[in-house]
Design a protein around this motif. Structure first.
Motif, mmCIF file in Angstrom:
data_model
loop_
_atom_site.group_PDB
_atom_site.id
_atom_site.type_symbol
_atom_site.label_atom_id
_atom_site.label_comp_id
_atom_site.label_asym_id
_atom_site.label_seq_id
_atom_site.Cartn_x
_atom_site.Cartn_y
_atom_site.Cartn_z
ATOM 1 N N ILE A 136 0.822 -1.246 -0.052
ATOM 2 C CA ILE A 136 -0.046 0.050 0.020
ATOM 3 C C ILE A 136 0.706 1.337 0.133
ATOM 4 O O ILE A 136 1.636 1.518 0.949
ATOM 5 N N LEU A 151 -7.427 3.053 -2.946
ATOM 6 C CA LEU A 151 -8.366 2.782 -2.115
ATOM 7 C C LEU A 151 -9.558 3.992 -1.930
ATOM 8 O O LEU A 151 -10.436 4.148 -0.895
ATOM 9 N N GLU A 152 -8.798 5.229 -2.343
ATOM 10 C CA GLU A 152 -9.763 6.508 -2.353
ATOM 11 C C GLU A 152 -9.603 7.436 -3.513
ATOM 12 O O GLU A 152 -8.446 7.189 -4.049
ATOM 13 N N VAL A 184 -3.341 0.339 -3.320
ATOM 14 C CA VAL A 184 -3.133 -0.991 -3.062
ATOM 15 C C VAL A 184 -2.517 -1.660 -4.477
ATOM 16 O O VAL A 184 -3.242 -1.885 -5.262
#
Length: 265
Positions: free
Chosen positions: A141, A220-221, A230
């Motif tokens: 990540i 992830l956003e 990720v």
């Protein structure tokens, strides 16, 4: 006479009208540009705006109301003007203190909610860190170019720990020296809003072994550049070796069939 009675009444009405007019003029001055100056705080959607919107009406309404009630008592000859001033000051201080305490209690509630949200966020990050670092599959990540978490599988297969390659650019330079294909793909993942497939990439581990990884990255956003992403990889080295061995066997079989056919003819 009637004129003597009407004169103070007209004077009071004129003073009240002028006071209301000046108050409305001041409000118009502040409301003229809602996104600038004082009104920028008043219309704020956060705790500051909420508390301001609750305190300002109290400050504007309560003191004039208390002054009017105190003057009513004087007009009714319930007490002297000197006592009216004392009463007004006492009530005004009490009312403003209560308003400030109410605002403080409201602010404490917001602070409690913020602390609870931060604790939940920290707990979620810790769970995510444990899930990633303990994963047997290659996974990282990263926030922009900085690698935040690196899985056990990523370290085991590539040979590089997070401390040895803390950024994407540095890790790509180590596993693909002299080639920028992987580095270019990882750089694209920093601004993506959807899953990006990097395809098959040949990397060199810390021990000098050549392996083939298949990359894919998912944000992830969706918050623009330098977002949390990720990146996962599948080690397909054994599969590629099996495919190459199968091709060689097929070629050997075809060559053998060709040789036998040629010998028979």
């Amino acid at each position: 006479s009637v004129e003597d009675f009407a004169e103070p009444v007209m004077s009071d009405v004129t003073g009240l009208t002028m006071a209301i007019g000046l108050l409305l003029l001041g409000l118009a001055f502040f409301l003229a540009r809602p996104e600038q100056g004082v009104m920028d705080v008043v219309i704020d959607a956060g705790p500051a705006g909420i508390i301001t919107r609750q305190l300002v009406p109290v400050v504007f309404v309560v003191p004039p109301l208390l002054a009017w009630l105190s003057w009513i008592g004087v007009r009714a000859q319930l007490y002297e003007p000197a006592f009216a001033i004392t009463l007004f000051v006492t009530l005004a201080i009490t009312a403003l203190c209560l308003a400030v305490l109410a605002g403080g209690r409201l602010l404490a509630g917001f602070e409690l909610q913020r602390a609870s949200a931060e604790a939940q966020h920290t707990q979620s990050e810790e769970r995510l860190r444990r899930a990633v670092t303990g994963a047997p599959v290659p996974m990282i990540i990263h926030d922009g170019d900085r690698i935040l978490h690196m899985s056990r599988g990523w370290t085991r297969l590539s040979g590089y720990r997070l401390a040895e390659a803390p950024t994407l650019a540095e890790w790509a330079a180590r596993v693909q020296p002299g080639d920028t294909t992987l580095a270019s793909y990882l750089a694209r993942t920093r601004e993506t809003t959807d899953t990006v497939v990097g395809g098959e990439q040949t990397i060199t581990t810390q021990g000098g072994e050549t392996r083939v990884w298949e990359f894919s990255s998912t944000p992830l956003e969706s918050t623009g550049p330098d977002q949390l992403v990720v990146t996962m990889a599948t080690d397909i080295t054994e599969r590629k070796q099996a495919e190459a061995q199968l091709r060689r066997r097929n070629e050997e079989v075809e060559r053998g069939i060709g040789e036998r056919t040629a010998a028979l003819t």
